[in-house]
Scaffold this motif. Structure first.
Motif, PDB file in Angstrom:
ATOM      1  N   GLY A 158       6.000   6.804  -9.033  1.00 40.75           N
ATOM      2  CA  GLY A 158       6.430   5.569  -9.674  1.00 40.75           C
ATOM      3  C   GLY A 158       7.004   4.522  -8.743  1.00 40.75           C
ATOM      4  O   GLY A 158       7.491   3.480  -9.202  1.00 40.75           O
ATOM      5  N   LYS A 159       6.935   4.788  -7.446  1.00 36.99           N
ATOM      6  CA  LYS A 159       7.497   3.840  -6.483  1.00 36.99           C
ATOM      7  C   LYS A 159       6.426   3.379  -5.495  1.00 36.99           C
ATOM      8  O   LYS A 159       5.366   3.975  -5.381  1.00 36.99           O
ATOM      9  CB  LYS A 159       8.666   4.484  -5.731  1.00 36.99           C
ATOM     10  CG  LYS A 159       9.857   4.808  -6.609  1.00 36.99           C
ATOM     11  CD  LYS A 159      11.041   5.252  -5.772  1.00 36.99           C
ATOM     12  CE  LYS A 159      12.266   5.483  -6.636  1.00 36.99           C
ATOM     13  NZ  LYS A 159      13.447   5.898  -5.822  1.00 36.99           N
ATOM     14  N   GLU A 160       6.745   2.314  -4.785  1.00 34.35           N
ATOM     15  CA  GLU A 160       5.832   1.795  -3.790  1.00 34.35           C
ATOM     16  C   GLU A 160       5.886   2.655  -2.521  1.00 34.35           C
ATOM     17  O   GLU A 160       6.878   3.325  -2.251  1.00 34.35           O
ATOM     18  CB  GLU A 160       6.188   0.346  -3.459  1.00 34.35           C
ATOM     19  CG  GLU A 160       5.983  -0.614  -4.615  1.00 34.35           C
ATOM     20  CD  GLU A 160       6.245  -2.054  -4.216  1.00 34.35           C
ATOM     21  OE1 GLU A 160       5.925  -2.952  -5.031  1.00 34.35           O
ATOM     22  OE2 GLU A 160       6.755  -2.287  -3.116  1.00 34.35           O
ATOM     23  N   ARG A 161       4.815   2.579  -1.765  1.00 35.56           N
ATOM     24  CA  ARG A 161       4.779   3.280  -0.494  1.00 35.56           C
ATOM     25  C   ARG A 161       5.764   2.625   0.464  1.00 35.56           C
ATOM     26  O   ARG A 161       5.811   1.391   0.576  1.00 35.56           O
ATOM     27  CB  ARG A 161       3.359   3.234   0.089  1.00 35.56           C
ATOM     28  CG  ARG A 161       3.118   4.201   1.210  1.00 35.56           C
ATOM     29  CD  ARG A 161       1.633   4.299   1.551  1.00 35.56           C
ATOM     30  NE  ARG A 161       0.844   4.823   0.434  1.00 35.56           N
ATOM     31  CZ  ARG A 161      -0.427   5.184   0.548  1.00 35.56           C
ATOM     32  NH1 ARG A 161      -1.059   5.068   1.721  1.00 35.56           N
ATOM     33  NH2 ARG A 161      -1.074   5.630  -0.516  1.00 35.56           N
ATOM     34  N   GLU A 162       6.558   3.449   1.154  1.00 39.53           N
ATOM     35  CA  GLU A 162       7.590   2.899   2.017  1.00 39.53           C
ATOM     36  C   GLU A 162       7.507   3.492   3.413  1.00 39.53           C
ATOM     37  O   GLU A 162       7.128   4.644   3.612  1.00 39.53           O
ATOM     38  CB  GLU A 162       8.994   3.155   1.435  1.00 39.53           C
ATOM     39  CG  GLU A 162       9.387   4.611   1.359  1.00 39.53           C
ATOM     40  CD  GLU A 162      10.827   4.789   0.908  1.00 39.53           C
ATOM     41  OE1 GLU A 162      11.500   3.792   0.582  1.00 39.53           O
ATOM     42  OE2 GLU A 162      11.293   5.953   0.913  1.00 39.53           O
ATOM     43  N   PHE A 163       7.924   2.690   4.372  1.00 40.10           N
ATOM     44  CA  PHE A 163       7.919   3.078   5.774  1.00 40.10           C
ATOM     45  C   PHE A 163       8.955   4.169   6.032  1.00 40.10           C
ATOM     46  O   PHE A 163      10.063   4.143   5.479  1.00 40.10           O
ATOM     47  CB  PHE A 163       8.227   1.849   6.628  1.00 40.10           C
ATOM     48  CG  PHE A 163       8.500   2.157   8.071  1.00 40.10           C
ATOM     49  CD1 PHE A 163       9.812   2.207   8.543  1.00 40.10           C
ATOM     50  CD2 PHE A 163       7.466   2.400   8.951  1.00 40.10           C
ATOM     51  CE1 PHE A 163      10.077   2.480   9.865  1.00 40.10           C
ATOM     52  CE2 PHE A 163       7.717   2.675  10.280  1.00 40.10           C
ATOM     53  CZ  PHE A 163       9.021   2.716  10.736  1.00 40.10           C
ATOM     54  N   VAL A 164       8.592   5.118   6.904  1.00 38.68           N
ATOM     55  CA  VAL A 164       9.507   6.186   7.287  1.00 38.68           C
ATOM     56  C   VAL A 164       9.819   6.135   8.784  1.00 38.68           C
ATOM     57  O   VAL A 164      10.979   6.082   9.187  1.00 38.68           O
ATOM     58  CB  VAL A 164       8.925   7.567   6.926  1.00 38.68           C
ATOM     59  CG1 VAL A 164       9.819   8.682   7.449  1.00 38.68           C
ATOM     60  CG2 VAL A 164       8.735   7.686   5.420  1.00 38.68           C
ATOM     61  N   ALA A 165       8.769   6.159   9.612  1.00 39.58           N
ATOM     62  CA  ALA A 165       8.994   6.221  11.057  1.00 39.58           C
ATOM     63  C   ALA A 165       7.722   5.822  11.791  1.00 39.58           C
ATOM     64  O   ALA A 165       6.625   5.887  11.236  1.00 39.58           O
ATOM     65  CB  ALA A 165       9.406   7.628  11.483  1.00 39.58           C
ATOM     66  N   ILE A 166       7.889   5.432  13.064  1.00 38.06           N
ATOM     67  CA  ILE A 166       6.752   5.081  13.904  1.00 38.06           C
ATOM     68  C   ILE A 166       7.030   5.492  15.335  1.00 38.06           C
ATOM     69  O   ILE A 166       8.195   5.557  15.745  1.00 38.06           O
ATOM     70  CB  ILE A 166       6.448   3.564  13.810  1.00 38.06           C
ATOM     71  CG1 ILE A 166       5.115   3.239  14.491  1.00 38.06           C
ATOM     72  CG2 ILE A 166       7.582   2.750  14.424  1.00 38.06           C
ATOM     73  CD1 ILE A 166       4.609   1.835  14.194  1.00 38.06           C
ATOM     74  N   ILE A 167       5.969   5.789  16.084  1.00 38.97           N
ATOM     75  CA  ILE A 167       6.098   6.149  17.487  1.00 38.97           C
ATOM     76  C   ILE A 167       5.006   5.438  18.261  1.00 38.97           C
ATOM     77  O   ILE A 167       3.858   5.371  17.823  1.00 38.97           O
ATOM     78  CB  ILE A 167       6.032   7.684  17.679  1.00 38.97           C
ATOM     79  CG1 ILE A 167       6.294   8.064  19.137  1.00 38.97           C
ATOM     80  CG2 ILE A 167       4.723   8.267  17.184  1.00 38.97           C
ATOM     81  CD1 ILE A 167       6.558   9.554  19.338  1.00 38.97           C
ATOM     82  N   SER A 168       5.350   4.900  19.408  1.00 35.27           N
ATOM     83  CA  SER A 168       4.361   4.211  20.239  1.00 35.27           C
ATOM     84  C   SER A 168       3.464   5.238  20.921  1.00 35.27           C
ATOM     85  O   SER A 168       3.814   6.404  21.046  1.00 35.27           O
ATOM     86  CB  SER A 168       5.057   3.331  21.274  1.00 35.27           C
ATOM     87  OG  SER A 168       5.761   4.130  22.224  1.00 35.27           O
ATOM     88  N   TRP A 169       2.322   4.783  21.392  1.00 31.75           N
ATOM     89  CA  TRP A 169       1.348   5.755  21.898  1.00 31.75           C
ATOM     90  C   TRP A 169       1.588   6.149  23.332  1.00 31.75           C
ATOM     91  O   TRP A 169       1.271   7.256  23.720  1.00 31.75           O
ATOM     92  CB  TRP A 169      -0.070   5.225  21.724  1.00 31.75           C
ATOM     93  CG  TRP A 169      -0.505   4.213  22.737  1.00 31.75           C
ATOM     94  CD1 TRP A 169      -0.335   2.868  22.691  1.00 31.75           C
ATOM     95  CD2 TRP A 169      -1.211   4.475  23.957  1.00 31.75           C
ATOM     96  NE1 TRP A 169      -0.869   2.274  23.797  1.00 31.75           N
ATOM     97  CE2 TRP A 169      -1.412   3.231  24.592  1.00 31.75           C
ATOM     98  CE3 TRP A 169      -1.680   5.628  24.564  1.00 31.75           C
ATOM     99  CZ2 TRP A 169      -2.085   3.118  25.803  1.00 31.75           C
ATOM    100  CZ3 TRP A 169      -2.351   5.520  25.785  1.00 31.75           C
ATOM    101  CH2 TRP A 169      -2.534   4.279  26.379  1.00 31.75           C
ATOM    102  N   ARG A 170       2.189   5.312  24.143  1.00 25.64           N
ATOM    103  CA  ARG A 170       2.313   5.654  25.554  1.00 25.64           C
ATOM    104  C   ARG A 170       3.722   6.106  25.924  1.00 25.64           C
ATOM    105  O   ARG A 170       3.920   7.175  26.484  1.00 25.64           O
ATOM    106  CB  ARG A 170       1.936   4.457  26.414  1.00 25.64           C
ATOM    107  CG  ARG A 170       1.905   4.782  27.895  1.00 25.64           C
ATOM    108  CD  ARG A 170       1.643   3.571  28.743  1.00 25.64           C
ATOM    109  NE  ARG A 170       0.449   2.839  28.336  1.00 25.64           N
ATOM    110  CZ  ARG A 170      -0.118   1.895  29.084  1.00 25.64           C
ATOM    111  NH1 ARG A 170       0.378   1.593  30.250  1.00 25.64           N
ATOM    112  NH2 ARG A 170      -1.163   1.256  28.637  1.00 25.64           N
TER     113      ARG A 170
END
Length: 126
Positions: free
Chosen positions: A41-53
């Motif tokens: 019932g909720k919108e998709r929300e950001f959790v975490a991110i990691i750069s590739w290099r």
């Protein structure tokens, strides 16, 4: 790029889970990798991110200090270690790619992410 998320399950509050996301495709290692989640019932929300290099990371405030994102470029895999889980962490978790690393409000825009995995369900019981 194809993404396959796994590792979800049922866990009690205070417990831990580790999610994995295996990627395929020659350009996998050129993308920043992220995790989003969507509760019923909720919108998709950001959790975490990691750069590739360089492995730079950024977290949503709601998970900071409890979740850790990491990646193994040799294995084309990104992980989300989740500790001290709460019932409000219950959601379907999706891994995703982004052409550039972000930190701050820009990380929350869904349209900035290109490829998505199928999702893995996490349920935290109280």
């Amino acid at each position: 790029v194809q993404l396959q998320a796994s590792g979800g399950g049922l866990v009690k509050a205070g417990g831990s889970l580790t999610l994995s996301c295996a990627g395929s495709g020659r350009t996998f290692n050129s993308y920043a990798m992220g995790w989003f989640r969507q509760a019923p019932g909720k919108e998709r929300e950001f959790v975490a991110i990691i750069s590739w290099r360089r492995g730079l990371t950024y977290y949503a405030d709601s998970v900071k200090g409890r979740f850790t994102i990491s990646r193994d470029n040799a294995k084309n895999t990104v992980y989300l270690q989740m500790n001290s889980l709460k019932p409000e962490d219950t959601a379907v978790y999706y891994c995703t790619t982004r052409s550039d690393y972000c930190s701050g409000v820009g990380c929350y825009y869904l349209l900035e992410y290109r490829y998505w995995g199928q999702g893995t369900e996490v349920t935290v019981s109280s």
